[in-house]
Design a protein around this motif. Structure first.
Motif, PDB file in Angstrom:
ATOM      1  N   ARG A 208       0.813  -1.221   0.000  1.00  0.00           N
ATOM      2  CA  ARG A 208       0.000   0.000   0.000  1.00  0.00           C
ATOM      3  C   ARG A 208       0.841   1.263   0.000  1.00  0.00           C
ATOM      4  N   GLU A 209       1.917   1.263   0.785  1.00  0.00           N
ATOM      5  CA  GLU A 209       2.726   2.474   0.928  1.00  0.00           C
ATOM      6  C   GLU A 209       3.549   2.785  -0.310  1.00  0.00           C
ATOM      7  N   ASP A 210       3.619   1.861  -1.272  1.00  0.00           N
ATOM      8  CA  ASP A 210       4.423   2.076  -2.474  1.00  0.00           C
ATOM      9  C   ASP A 210       3.639   2.699  -3.622  1.00  0.00           C
ATOM     10  N   LEU A 211       2.388   3.066  -3.395  1.00  0.00           N
ATOM     11  CA  LEU A 211       1.564   3.657  -4.447  1.00  0.00           C
ATOM     12  C   LEU A 211       2.189   4.948  -4.968  1.00  0.00           C
ATOM     13  N   HIS A 212       2.259   5.086  -6.284  1.00  0.00           N
ATOM     14  CA  HIS A 212       2.748   6.308  -6.929  1.00  0.00           C
ATOM     15  C   HIS A 212       1.682   6.838  -7.880  1.00  0.00           C
ATOM     16  N   LEU A 213       1.643   8.178  -8.015  1.00  0.00           N
ATOM     17  CA  LEU A 213       0.668   8.814  -8.887  1.00  0.00           C
ATOM     18  C   LEU A 213       1.372   9.705  -9.899  1.00  0.00           C
ATOM     19  N   ALA A 214       0.623  10.111 -10.925  1.00  0.00           N
ATOM     20  CA  ALA A 214       1.188  10.914 -12.010  1.00  0.00           C
ATOM     21  C   ALA A 214       0.935  12.396 -11.739  1.00  0.00           C
ATOM     22  N   PHE A 215       1.935  13.078 -11.179  1.00  0.00           N
ATOM     23  CA  PHE A 215       1.816  14.522 -10.987  1.00  0.00           C
ATOM     24  C   PHE A 215       3.219  15.116 -10.862  1.00  0.00           C
ATOM     25  N   ALA A 216       3.318  16.385 -11.212  1.00  0.00           N
ATOM     26  CA  ALA A 216       4.590  17.102 -11.123  1.00  0.00           C
ATOM     27  C   ALA A 216       4.414  18.260 -10.154  1.00  0.00           C
ATOM     28  N   SER A 217       5.028  18.168  -8.981  1.00  0.00           N
ATOM     29  CA  SER A 217       4.911  19.244  -7.996  1.00  0.00           C
ATOM     30  C   SER A 217       6.276  19.560  -7.423  1.00  0.00           C
ATOM     31  N   GLY A 218       6.365  20.741  -6.832  1.00  0.00           N
ATOM     32  CA  GLY A 218       7.611  21.166  -6.203  1.00  0.00           C
ATOM     33  C   GLY A 218       8.529  21.863  -7.181  1.00  0.00           C
ATOM     34  N   ALA A 219       8.430  23.199  -7.231  1.00  0.00           N
ATOM     35  CA  ALA A 219       9.278  23.967  -8.151  1.00  0.00           C
ATOM     36  C   ALA A 219      10.742  23.621  -7.933  1.00  0.00           C
ATOM     37  N   GLY A 220      11.442  23.388  -9.036  1.00  0.00           N
ATOM     38  CA  GLY A 220      12.849  23.026  -8.969  1.00  0.00           C
ATOM     39  C   GLY A 220      13.097  21.542  -9.074  1.00  0.00           C
ATOM     40  N   ASN A 221      12.078  20.730  -8.835  1.00  0.00           N
ATOM     41  CA  ASN A 221      12.236  19.299  -9.031  1.00  0.00           C
ATOM     42  C   ASN A 221      12.457  18.992 -10.508  1.00  0.00           C
ATOM     43  N   LYS A 222      13.273  17.989 -10.769  1.00  0.00           N
ATOM     44  CA  LYS A 222      13.692  17.705 -12.134  1.00  0.00           C
ATOM     45  C   LYS A 222      12.754  16.715 -12.829  1.00  0.00           C
ATOM     46  N   VAL A 223      12.638  16.870 -14.140  1.00  0.00           N
ATOM     47  CA  VAL A 223      11.868  15.958 -14.982  1.00  0.00           C
ATOM     48  C   VAL A 223      12.863  15.098 -15.750  1.00  0.00           C
ATOM     49  N   ILE A 224      12.775  13.777 -15.552  1.00  0.00           N
ATOM     50  CA  ILE A 224      13.730  12.860 -16.165  1.00  0.00           C
ATOM     51  C   ILE A 224      12.991  11.910 -17.102  1.00  0.00           C
ATOM     52  N   LEU A 225      13.450  11.856 -18.336  1.00  0.00           N
ATOM     53  CA  LEU A 225      12.941  10.898 -19.320  1.00  0.00           C
ATOM     54  C   LEU A 225      13.881   9.702 -19.315  1.00  0.00           C
ATOM     55  N   PHE A 226      13.320   8.496 -19.137  1.00  0.00           N
ATOM     56  CA  PHE A 226      14.187   7.325 -19.117  1.00  0.00           C
ATOM     57  C   PHE A 226      13.526   6.162 -19.844  1.00  0.00           C
ATOM     58  N   GLY A 227      14.389   5.309 -20.384  1.00  0.00           N
ATOM     59  CA  GLY A 227      13.913   4.203 -21.201  1.00  0.00           C
ATOM     60  C   GLY A 227      14.495   4.292 -22.597  1.00  0.00           C
ATOM     61  N   ALA A 228      13.758   3.795 -23.569  1.00  0.00           N
ATOM     62  CA  ALA A 228      14.249   3.733 -24.943  1.00  0.00           C
ATOM     63  C   ALA A 228      14.398   5.125 -25.543  1.00  0.00           C
TER      64      ALA A 228
END
Length: 764
Positions: A208-228
């Protein structure tokens, strides 16, 4: 990537300075009023990249612009009690429900219909890859897949091409990922000849505690594209490059057309799964989104829209595998095996280190920003400057015209009662073999044996079972059961009831294993929303499904809508596919689908059998007939059935069980007898019509096998709950024959040969 573009980059500054420059909005699928609305939102004409983003994100596939006014009914009919165990619901990448002992399960089903006709192998393979990434994005480990497949007539020349490619695509991708395929359905019907349905479900598990959601919050946090790396595959599918404005070919300047079907790499996806799980375990991810339909255009706008509202992206930082790609192409590429994560600055190095460990390319492409704008640059020049909610969540909303089909009354009046019904023992025997030897009811072993059903070692029910079952916790034995079902024929006759029948069957299939159904997902496959009769079917089906879930007391946690499924102006049968997830506290008490696991078993039929053969396989096979009204559905009775089977499972009262659906009791007995490799003798009570008993498709029925000494206790359990239970025969382990006493008999060898030889003969 540096120079080599076929024209100057269309920047925001340039767009503002050239307001009257013609743009190919119609070729990209936008209507004139939609294009005008984009101009009003931006206060100028959009850049090429912005136009591409809006076109894909405002498409039917991404925006649900024709369906969302009806889909809201799911929320309106979901009570607080139904929501109690739901951790994530509609609007997220996949639904998540609490399954006890600190565990959660996430599941969803999506379509990859049109690509699977154009290029069956890659269309189906990337359908698997896409739904698996939806599950990954919730923080879960994907643990199994299922598929709902619908093709044209089994003996049609092109069906072999499509079946071969789709089945190989599903097996090639799923087997390579090490995910068991634990069930599904394959249907053949002329309406799907030019428009097959490839609906794929994936289920995952997490703490239960490992649930992740799709949102971008916190100014200054980085956006990382990973994979192919990002290439040109998939762009044609969303028509980004419908004109020279956006174009050239893969080799450089001048490209006009690009592939509309994505190309998958399951081995990259496998390491991506393990990489994501390690990132989650290390606490390195704030928000995450998979890249599927609409690619980066979707991921960036949805992450920003669901978060604080601001993001900056450097598009030229995206790793590419093709030269001379334009900003629009990079944004709208649907290259597979890619994810986008939001990461705190202090965790970036650790994040990238995990990616290096798994040899997964990863690049910082932007950051969360203050404000409410999504700004994307290309080599230092701004090519996108938009309010992200207008792209991702505030697209057009259509109230399409609705009209009950003019032919509906005539269709419903055309019942199967005028057809010749077999009466003698020989006629009944011939009918059973004709149905069993048809492409509609024959064994699907030829297909399912191409899938790995037991990889990872946690599959406890798959082959022959009504629902697939997996062990979640090896210590406690806690598990989950999943089933998917749908019936286009019933839904054509009555869309409201047809959707409820699909729900009831999936719910009943899960209950038949001894599990308790807890949640629903769906994939709604229909024709063009611009057809008022199709929209009537859709609206009725949604209401039927939502009302049915309210009666059953389980929520719809998410789903998918697939419109424009038609060949020319002829739509497919309206086909709502329903998936149901169930929970069982110990998989060791599961109920198997086969007869003969214990000596001297008694056979009982639970539920009421009525003269309901309209839309049945019998009518289809014997007379190619479709008309009348579908079987009645009693969802309150379905709840009682589930309660009885769960209680019987806990008390060890039932040694085998099989749902009754297509083909009725006759098909259920054949499948259960062949699964157990045992004979049985059927004795109908006096006054019952053998034809109706054998071939009726009345809902709310289950065939159960009981140890002889447990019959009275089980009957008492049914009587207490008002559930009809009729003794109809016994299992005979010493026999190799299915006998309907006083009417006919047929050997297991003939049944097996009749059923198993059909698909290999057509496709082998």
């Amino acid at each position: 990537m540096t120079s080599g573009l076929t024209h100057a980059v269309d920047t925001v500054e340039r767009a503002a300075a050239t307001p009257d420059e013609p743009q190919p909005f119609r070729e990209l699928g936008l209507k004139a009023d939609e294009y005008q609305r984009i101009r009003e939102i931006l206060g100028r004409r959009p850049t090429d990249a912005e136009l591409a983003m809006y076109s894909v994100m405002w498409s039917e596939h991404c925006s649900y612009k024709s369906s969302k006014i009806y889909l809201r009914y799911f929320a309106e009919t979901t009570t607080d009690e139904m929501r109690a165990g739901m951790l994530a619901g509609i609007g997220q990448n996949a639904g998540v429900v609490d399954i006890g002992d600190g565990w959660a399960a996430t599941f969803k089903v999506e379509s990859h219909n049109h690509p699977s006709y154009v290029e069956p192998y890659q269309g189906a393979a990337t359908g698997v890859g896409g739904i698996v990434r939806d599950i990954m994005a919730m923080g879960a480990r994907p643990v199994a897949v299922m598929d709902q497949l619908r093709f044209g007539p089994a003996d049609a020349p092109d069906t072999r091409r499509v079946v071969d490619g789709v089945v190989r695509g599903i097996s090639g991708y799923g087997n390579s990922l090490g995910l068991p395929n634990i069930g599904g359905e394959t249907v053949f019907d002329p309406c799907y000849a030019g428009n097959p349905l490839v609906n794929v479900l994936c289920v995952g598990v997490l703490r239960r505690e490992d649930l992740h959601l799709a949102f971008a919050s916190g100014a200054g946090n980085k956006v990382i594209l990973f994979g192919a790396r990002t290439g040109l595959d998939g762009i044609g599918g969303v028509s980004v490059l419908a004109s020279d404005t956006f174009g050239g070919d893969e080799s450089g300047p001048g490209r006009k057309k690009l592939p509309s079907v994505q190309v998958g790499d399951p081995f990259m996806e496998k390491v991506l799964i393990e990489c994501c799980l390690e990132l989650y375990a290390a606490g390195l991810v704030i928000g995450i989104q998979d890249l599927g339909g609409a690619g980066l255009a979707c991921a960036t706008s949805e992450l920003a829209s669901a978060g604080d509202g601001g993001m900056t992206v450097r598009l030229d930082a995206v790793p590419l595998r093709t030269n001379n790609m334009t900003p629009a192409e990079v944004l709208c590429s649907e290259s597979q095996e890619r994810m986008c994560a939001v990461v705190a600055p202090q965790n970036v190095d650790a994040f990238l280190a995990v990616c290096r460990k798994w040899e997964v390319p990863a690049t910082v492409i932007g950051e969360v920003a203050d404000g409410d704008r999504l700004r994307i640059t290309w080599h230092g020049e701004t090519v996108v400057d938009v309010p992200p909610r207008t792209v991702a969540h505030e697209g057009p909303v259509y109230h399409r015209p609705i009209a009950r089909p003019a032919s509906q009354d005539e269709l419903n009046a055309n019942t199967s009662r005028t057809l010749h019904r077999p009466a003698t023992g020989e006629e009944l025997r011939s009918t059973l073999l004709a149905l069993l030897g048809s492409s509609h009811l024959c064994s699907r072993r030829f297909i399912v044996e191409q899938y790995d059903r037991y990889v990872r070692g946690n599959t406890v029910l798959a082959e022959h079972a009504d629902a697939g079952m997996l062990r979640v916790d090896e210590c406690s034995g806690r598990g989950i059961a999943v089933s998917t079902d749908g019936s286009g024929r019933y839904t054509l006759l009555d869309p409201y009831t047809g959707a409820q029948l699909a729900l009831a069957e999936a719910y009943r299939n899960v209950a038949t294993t001894g599990a308790t159904p807890v949640a629903v997902t769906n994939c709604l496959n229909f024709g063009s929303p611009e057809d008022p009769e199709v929209m009537w079917q859709f609206a009725q089906a949604v209401r039927g499904l939502a009302d049915g879930c309210a009666v059953l007391g389980i929520p719809v946690t998410g789903g998918n809508v697939s419109f424009y499924n038609q060949t020319g102006s002829t739509p497919i049968l309206p086909t709502p596919v329903v998936g149901v997830l169930g929970v069982i506290d110990d998989v060791n008490r599961r109920i198997p689908p086969a007869l003969g696991s214990k000596p001297g078993e008694v056979l009982m039929l639970l539920g009421d059998t009525r003269d309901e053969l309209d839309g049945s396989v019998w009518a289809q096979v014997t007379a190619d007939h479709l008309g009348g009204l579908p079987p009645a559905v009693d969802l309150a009775r379905e709840r009682v059935l589930a309660e009885v089977l769960s209680a019987a499972s806990r008390d060890g009262l039932v040694s085998g069980a099989h749902d009754l659906s297509e083909g009725g009791l006759a098909q259920a007995i054949v499948e259960a007898a062949l699964a157990g490799e045992t004979g049985c003798r059927i004795v109908f009570p006096e006054g019952y019509d053998p034809f109706v008993m054998l071939f009726s498709e009345s809902a709310g029925r289950i065939l159960v096998a009981l140890p002889r000494d447990g019959e009275n206790k089980f009957r008492s359990l049914c009587d207490t709950r008002g559930l009809p239970a009729t003794r109809i025969g016994v299992v005979d382990k010493d026999s190799d024959t299915l006998e309907v006493q006083g009417l006919f008999s047929v050997t297991l060898a003939e049944l097996r040969s009749t059923s198993y030889r059909v698909l290999p003969g057509l496709f082998g």
